[in-house]
Design an enzyme around this catalytic site. Sequence first.
Site, PDB file in Angstrom:
ATOM      1  CB  CYS A  34      -0.941   0.006   1.197  1.00  0.00           C
ATOM      2  SG  CYS A  34      -0.091   0.011   2.772  1.00  0.00           S
ATOM      3  CB  CYS A 103      -3.539  -0.556   8.965  1.00  0.00           C
ATOM      4  SG  CYS A 103      -4.400  -0.725   7.383  1.00  0.00           S
TER       5      CYS A 103
END
Length: 126
Positions: A34, A103
């Site tokens: 990402c 995350c």
Amino acid sequence: MLYSEKVMDHFMNPRNVGEIEDADGIGEVGNAKCGDIMKIYLKIDQNIITDVKFKTFGCGSAIASSSMATELIKGKSVDEALALTNKAVTEALDGLPTHKIHCSVLAEEAIKSALDDFYQRYPDGK
Ligand code: FES
């Protein structure tokens, strides 16, 4: 609702944002997929995390995860901080969507990386 109230709160009002000039340990990690990057600064005295700040260039979940992770290790011992898992961060946030779990992994890794740096600078602790 995709995100819990806690995630939204820590995303909108992140705790411990910034940097520490004379940090005792700094860790930076990124996720190649990402492209998000997280940086953690630690101030350590007598084995206790007396201060912690973060800078995250990333998605809302990464910001919420770093904010929560810094809150979870502030005032804790180095050993407790080393034991912090992304699962604990996710639980403290009342969950993250499955595709956002990575995350929270970033937060765990950034803290471990900052503690690594601390031990390189102070092999016998501080
Ligand atoms: Fe990669 Fe959140 S999307 S850290």
